[in-house]
Design a protein around this motif. Structure first.
Motif, PDB file in Angstrom:
ATOM      1  N   GLY A  12       0.835  -1.185   0.000  1.00 11.64           N
ATOM      2  CA  GLY A  12       0.000   0.000   0.000  1.00 11.64           C
ATOM      3  C   GLY A  12       0.873   1.239   0.000  1.00 11.64           C
ATOM      4  O   GLY A  12       2.065   1.165  -0.309  1.00 11.64           O
ATOM      5  N   ASP A  35       1.568  -9.135  -1.577  1.00 11.66           N
ATOM      6  CA  ASP A  35       0.390  -8.321  -1.269  1.00 11.66           C
ATOM      7  C   ASP A  35      -0.846  -9.110  -1.682  1.00 11.66           C
ATOM      8  O   ASP A  35      -0.841  -9.767  -2.735  1.00 11.66           O
ATOM      9  CB  ASP A  35       0.427  -6.975  -1.992  1.00 11.66           C
ATOM     10  CG  ASP A  35      -0.520  -5.969  -1.360  1.00 11.66           C
ATOM     11  OD1 ASP A  35      -0.045  -5.037  -0.678  1.00 11.66           O
ATOM     12  OD2 ASP A  35      -1.747  -6.122  -1.538  1.00 11.66           O
ATOM     13  N   ALA A  37      -3.709  -7.896  -2.555  1.00  7.69           N
ATOM     14  CA  ALA A  37      -4.583  -7.180  -3.487  1.00  7.69           C
ATOM     15  C   ALA A  37      -4.389  -7.706  -4.915  1.00  7.69           C
ATOM     16  O   ALA A  37      -3.293  -7.581  -5.470  1.00  7.69           O
ATOM     17  CB  ALA A  37      -4.303  -5.687  -3.436  1.00  7.69           C
ATOM     18  N   GLU A  39      -5.293  -6.500  -7.722  1.00  9.26           N
ATOM     19  CA  GLU A  39      -4.927  -5.468  -8.691  1.00  9.26           C
ATOM     20  C   GLU A  39      -3.432  -5.162  -8.678  1.00  9.26           C
ATOM     21  O   GLU A  39      -2.876  -4.752  -9.704  1.00  9.26           O
ATOM     22  CB  GLU A  39      -5.736  -4.188  -8.438  1.00  9.26           C
ATOM     23  CG  GLU A  39      -5.514  -3.550  -7.084  1.00  9.26           C
ATOM     24  CD  GLU A  39      -6.463  -4.055  -6.018  1.00  9.26           C
ATOM     25  OE1 GLU A  39      -6.653  -3.339  -5.002  1.00  9.26           O
ATOM     26  OE2 GLU A  39      -7.019  -5.169  -6.188  1.00  9.26           O
ATOM     27  N   GLN A  41      -1.139  -7.515  -8.008  1.00 10.20           N
ATOM     28  CA  GLN A  41      -0.476  -8.712  -8.515  1.00 10.20           C
ATOM     29  C   GLN A  41      -0.347  -8.717 -10.034  1.00 10.20           C
ATOM     30  O   GLN A  41       0.345  -9.567 -10.608  1.00 10.20           O
ATOM     31  CB  GLN A  41      -1.220  -9.956  -8.030  1.00 10.20           C
ATOM     32  CG  GLN A  41      -1.165 -10.135  -6.523  1.00 10.20           C
ATOM     33  CD  GLN A  41      -2.208 -11.092  -5.990  1.00 10.20           C
ATOM     34  OE1 GLN A  41      -2.731 -11.940  -6.738  1.00 10.20           O
ATOM     35  NE2 GLN A  41      -2.544 -10.986  -4.713  1.00 10.20           N
ATOM     36  N   PRO A  60       0.495 -13.447  -3.599  1.00 12.79           N
ATOM     37  CA  PRO A  60      -0.440 -13.231  -2.491  1.00 12.79           C
ATOM     38  C   PRO A  60      -0.039 -13.853  -1.163  1.00 12.79           C
ATOM     39  O   PRO A  60      -0.673 -13.588  -0.138  1.00 12.79           O
ATOM     40  CB  PRO A  60      -1.730 -13.876  -3.004  1.00 12.79           C
ATOM     41  CG  PRO A  60      -1.268 -14.935  -3.947  1.00 12.79           C
ATOM     42  CD  PRO A  60      -0.032 -14.388  -4.595  1.00 12.79           C
ATOM     43  N   THR A  77       1.355  -3.945   6.725  1.00 11.25           N
ATOM     44  CA  THR A  77       0.031  -4.434   6.355  1.00 11.25           C
ATOM     45  C   THR A  77      -1.082  -3.930   7.271  1.00 11.25           C
ATOM     46  O   THR A  77      -2.047  -3.342   6.813  1.00 11.25           O
ATOM     47  CB  THR A  77       0.013  -5.973   6.331  1.00 11.25           C
ATOM     48  OG1 THR A  77       0.479  -6.475   7.596  1.00 11.25           O
ATOM     49  CG2 THR A  77       0.894  -6.513   5.212  1.00 11.25           C
TER      50      THR A  77
END
Length: 333
Positions: A12, A35, A37, A39, A41, A60, A77
């Motif tokens: 983030g 991560d 998310a 989007e 990846q 992920p 995180t």
């Protein structure tokens, strides 16, 4: 000295800032990126961070990273320790050290003693180190005052104040501090513990430990601040009568006496501007004023700097009070 392998866990805004800081530090080398998310990846680490980093795939799960034991996970995180637990245990199981921005990991011994013991025992058994870091908690309101306090004998009181003009910061921080909301709603959220800064109470306990004081209790009060006139923010126009930020105060009590006071003001257009101040009263009276700290950049810097120092630390759950001031290579042969 070979570069320290690091794994980026959480990409983030803070994680991306950490990535950019890592790109400017030749003593670390990025070997993994994680991560959840989807989007993110779709891109590689260098693309997400817009930095001179390896073109690593973003996966992920930490289980999908191929990194040697002894690598350092840079976890950015979550703020709550319960939510961070599984990620921390996964890193421990793979023989990785962890430098984390989880606020409740900075000093978990008071509010989460059982979980702190669990993490400490697991890390010791695996021979790795866990360290929670940050600007606040982790440095300006606890570690730094503890260090400066060594200049004073017979300390009577310590007052730490942090003022942040949230208009200078990213939009999520403005939202986190209630800008544009109904002050009554914000106050209710503060009273329920659903809003407000995470870790202020932990900073009081941590500073007390650094001073060698045993507190009886820590009391925290939080108040929504009301705008007297309208202004533009990253969230849009904030009208007079709407919330413009939050003020929190924590007191460390000994026999009912507030020996430690911490004041945190996160406010749009805060009077006097963004700054940190420290007052120590004892056989001398010290006043230190610090300006220029950018929260996100400073957080990224402390994460990278402590990644350099974590190999010098003993296994287990450690804190900034036990962190060495020098990287390992500077004092070990």
């Amino acid at each position: 000295m070979n570069p320290i392998p690091i794994i980026h866990f959480g990409l983030g805004p803070i994680g991306q800032e950490i990535g950019r800081a890592a790109a400017n530090e030749p003593r670390v080398t990025s070997v993994g990126a994680v991560d959840i998310a989807p989007e993110l990846q779709e891109f590689t680490l260098n693309q997400v961070c817009d930095a001179d980093l390896p073109a690593l795939p973003i996966v992920p799960s930490l289980a999908q990273v191929q990194a040697p034991a002894g690598a350092v996970v840079l976890q950015a995180t979550v703020s709550k320790l319960e939510q961070a637990r599984n990620q921390l245990m996964a890193a421990i199981a793979r023989g990785y050290h962890v430098v984390s921005t989880c606020e409740e990991l900075v000093w978990p011994w008071e509010d989460h003693p059982q979980l702190a013991r669990e993490l400490d025992e697991a890390a010791r058994k695996a021979g790795v180190t866990l360290l929670g870091v940050g600007v606040n908690p982790g440095m300006v309101m606890d570690t730094l005052p503890a260090l400066v306090s060594r200049l004073v004998n017979a300390i009577e009181r310590v007052h730490v104040a942090r003022f942040v003009d949230v208009l200078e910061r990213r939009v999520p921080l403005q939202e986190k501090n209630g800008l544009g909301k109904d002050p009554a709603w914000v106050q209710a959220q503060l009273d329920q513990g659903a809003m407000g800064h995470v870790g202020l109470k932990d900073s009081v306990w941590m500073l007390a430990a650094g001073l060698g004081w045993e507190l009886d209790a820590v009391a925290v009060e939080s108040r929504a601040l009301v705008a007297q006139e309208g202004f533009e923010s990253g969230l849009g126009w904030v009208a007079a009568g709407q919330c413009k930020g939050v003020r929190q105060e924590a007191q460390g009590l000994i026999a009912g006496d507030p020996r430690i006071t911490m004041e945190l003001v996160m406010e749009a257009g805060v009077a006097g501007g963004t700054r940190d101040e420290l007052f120590i009263t004892g056989d001398q009276t010290l006043h230190m004023r610090l300006t220029g700290i950018h929260g996100d950049k400073a957080t990224a810097a402390i994460v990278i700097n402590q990644a350099l120092r974590i190999p010098a630390m003993p296994p287990g759950l450690q804190t900034m009070l036990t962190a060495p001031l020098a990287p390992k290579s500077q004092y070990e042969t």
